[in-house]
Design a protein around this motif. Structure first.
Motif, short mmCIF file in Angstrom:
data_model
loop_
_atom_site.label_atom_id
_atom_site.label_comp_id
_atom_site.label_asym_id
_atom_site.label_seq_id
_atom_site.Cartn_x
_atom_site.Cartn_y
_atom_site.Cartn_z
N GLU A 26 0.89 -1.28 0.03
CA GLU A 26 0.04 -0.08 -0.01
C GLU A 26 0.83 1.14 0.04
OE1 GLU A 26 -3.37 0.20 -0.37
OE2 GLU A 26 -3.24 -2.12 -0.85
N ASN A 27 2.06 0.99 0.68
CA ASN A 27 2.92 2.25 0.80
C ASN A 27 3.44 2.42 -0.56
OD1 ASN A 27 4.14 4.44 2.22
ND2 ASN A 27 6.24 2.97 1.83
N SER A 28 3.83 1.46 -1.24
CA SER A 28 4.62 1.69 -2.65
C SER A 28 3.32 1.90 -3.69
CB SER A 28 5.20 0.30 -3.06
OG SER A 28 6.08 -0.06 -2.47
N LYS A 29 2.16 1.71 -3.40
CA LYS A 29 1.07 2.23 -4.37
C LYS A 29 0.90 3.65 -4.35
CE LYS A 29 -1.54 -1.88 -4.72
NZ LYS A 29 -2.63 -2.76 -4.09
N ARG A 30 1.00 4.10 -2.96
CA ARG A 30 0.84 5.59 -2.50
C ARG A 30 1.87 6.43 -3.07
NH1 ARG A 30 2.88 8.43 0.99
NH2 ARG A 30 4.10 6.89 2.19
N ILE A 31 3.36 5.97 -2.93
CA ILE A 31 4.34 6.70 -3.37
C ILE A 31 4.19 6.66 -5.06
CG2 ILE A 31 6.92 6.42 -3.77
CD1 ILE A 31 7.02 5.39 -0.84
N LEU A 32 3.78 5.74 -5.72
CA LEU A 32 3.87 5.59 -7.07
C LEU A 32 2.71 6.59 -7.61
CD1 LEU A 32 4.10 1.97 -8.13
CD2 LEU A 32 5.69 3.73 -8.69
N GLU A 33 1.61 6.88 -6.70
CA GLU A 33 0.64 7.69 -7.43
C GLU A 33 1.09 9.06 -6.86
OE1 GLU A 33 -2.25 7.83 -8.82
OE2 GLU A 33 -1.81 5.68 -9.30
N GLU A 34 1.74 9.54 -5.80
CA GLU A 34 2.05 10.91 -5.66
C GLU A 34 3.43 11.25 -6.22
OE1 GLU A 34 2.16 10.81 -1.21
OE2 GLU A 34 0.10 10.32 -1.06
N GLN A 35 4.27 10.59 -6.40
CA GLN A 35 5.52 11.01 -6.65
C GLN A 35 5.97 10.39 -8.12
OE1 GLN A 35 8.40 9.92 -3.68
NE2 GLN A 35 7.17 10.63 -2.16
N PHE A 36 5.35 9.70 -8.71
CA PHE A 36 5.91 8.99 -9.97
C PHE A 36 4.65 8.71 -11.05
CE2 PHE A 36 9.02 7.60 -6.97
CZ PHE A 36 10.17 8.07 -7.42
N ASN A 37 3.68 9.48 -10.80
CA ASN A 37 2.47 9.87 -11.89
C ASN A 37 1.97 8.31 -12.05
OD1 ASN A 37 0.84 10.98 -13.69
ND2 ASN A 37 2.31 10.59 -15.47
N GLY A 38 1.74 7.63 -10.95
CA GLY A 38 1.15 6.27 -10.96
C GLY A 38 2.09 5.21 -11.46
N GLY A 39 3.43 5.78 -11.48
CA GLY A 39 4.36 4.63 -11.92
C GLY A 39 4.65 5.06 -13.33
N ASP A 40 4.11 5.76 -14.12
CA ASP A 40 4.22 5.98 -15.51
C ASP A 40 5.51 7.15 -15.67
OD1 ASP A 40 3.98 6.20 -18.36
OD2 ASP A 40 2.56 7.83 -18.31
N VAL A 41 6.76 6.36 -15.61
CA VAL A 41 7.84 7.26 -15.65
C VAL A 41 8.55 7.03 -16.98
CG1 VAL A 41 8.03 7.92 -13.29
CG2 VAL A 41 9.24 5.89 -14.04
N PRO A 42 9.46 7.77 -17.56
CA PRO A 42 10.30 7.28 -18.72
C PRO A 42 11.53 6.38 -18.50
CG PRO A 42 10.53 9.72 -18.35
CD PRO A 42 9.62 9.44 -17.24
N LYS A 43 11.53 5.52 -19.46
CA LYS A 43 12.52 4.62 -19.13
C LYS A 43 13.93 5.15 -19.05
CE LYS A 43 9.97 0.49 -20.73
NZ LYS A 43 10.11 -0.71 -21.69
N SER A 44 14.75 4.33 -18.17
CA SER A 44 16.27 4.90 -18.06
C SER A 44 16.87 4.98 -19.43
CB SER A 44 16.82 3.89 -17.15
OG SER A 44 18.10 4.49 -17.22
N GLY A 45 17.43 6.12 -19.86
CA GLY A 45 18.11 6.18 -20.99
C GLY A 45 19.49 5.46 -21.24
N ASP A 46 19.79 4.18 -20.50
CA ASP A 46 20.89 3.55 -20.34
C ASP A 46 20.91 2.63 -21.52
OD1 ASP A 46 21.22 3.73 -16.79
OD2 ASP A 46 21.75 5.16 -18.30
N ASN A 47 19.86 2.43 -22.03
CA ASN A 47 19.83 1.15 -23.16
C ASN A 47 20.87 1.04 -24.02
OD1 ASN A 47 17.81 -0.17 -21.66
ND2 ASN A 47 16.21 0.83 -23.11
N GLU A 48 21.41 2.23 -24.62
CA GLU A 48 22.35 2.45 -25.85
C GLU A 48 23.65 1.93 -25.14
OE1 GLU A 48 21.81 6.54 -23.97
OE2 GLU A 48 20.39 5.10 -24.79
N ASN A 49 23.77 1.99 -23.87
CA ASN A 49 25.13 1.36 -23.21
C ASN A 49 25.15 0.10 -22.87
OD1 ASN A 49 26.07 4.27 -23.57
ND2 ASN A 49 25.14 5.04 -21.50
N LYS A 50 24.07 -0.56 -23.06
CA LYS A 50 24.23 -1.85 -22.61
C LYS A 50 24.72 -2.79 -23.58
CE LYS A 50 20.30 -1.48 -19.56
NZ LYS A 50 19.08 -2.27 -19.19
N ASN A 51 25.68 -3.95 -23.11
CA ASN A 51 26.12 -4.65 -24.01
C ASN A 51 24.93 -5.74 -24.56
OD1 ASN A 51 27.23 -7.11 -24.76
ND2 ASN A 51 29.09 -6.75 -23.94
#
Length: 83
Positions: A26-51
């Motif tokens: 429940e705490n994680s759900k609340r944090i996602l809603e309040e701080q992370f737009n429900g969990g809809d955040v851009p993915k990390s841009g590190d993909n181009e650096n991955k082997n």
């Protein structure tokens, strides 16, 4: 320092983990809603650096892991086929 995507991912993982107490979920759900737009955040841009070989190895490991859901295995297979 973890990215927003990594932090949100950790909360999403907690919500879906059967070993995590309900109060924590429940705490994680609340944090996602309040701080992370429900969990809809851009993915990390590190993909181009991955082997690519490491990524392929991880996807293959997912396919062979008996603890991974069929849905996750299907997604891993599709990603592997598209590499």
């Amino acid at each position: 320092m973890p990215t927003e995507a990594q932090i949100a991912g950790g909360h999403k993982a907690a919500i879906n983990n059967p070993n995590v107490p309900e109060e924590t979920k429940e705490n994680s759900k609340r944090i996602l809603e309040e701080q992370f737009n429900g969990g809809d955040v851009p993915k990390s841009g590190d993909n181009e650096n991955k082997n690519p070989n490491n990524v392929a190895g991880g996807l293959k490991a997912t396919l062979n892991n008996p603890n991974v859901s069929e849905e996750a295995k299907k997604s891993a297979k599709e990603r592997l086929d598209n590499m």
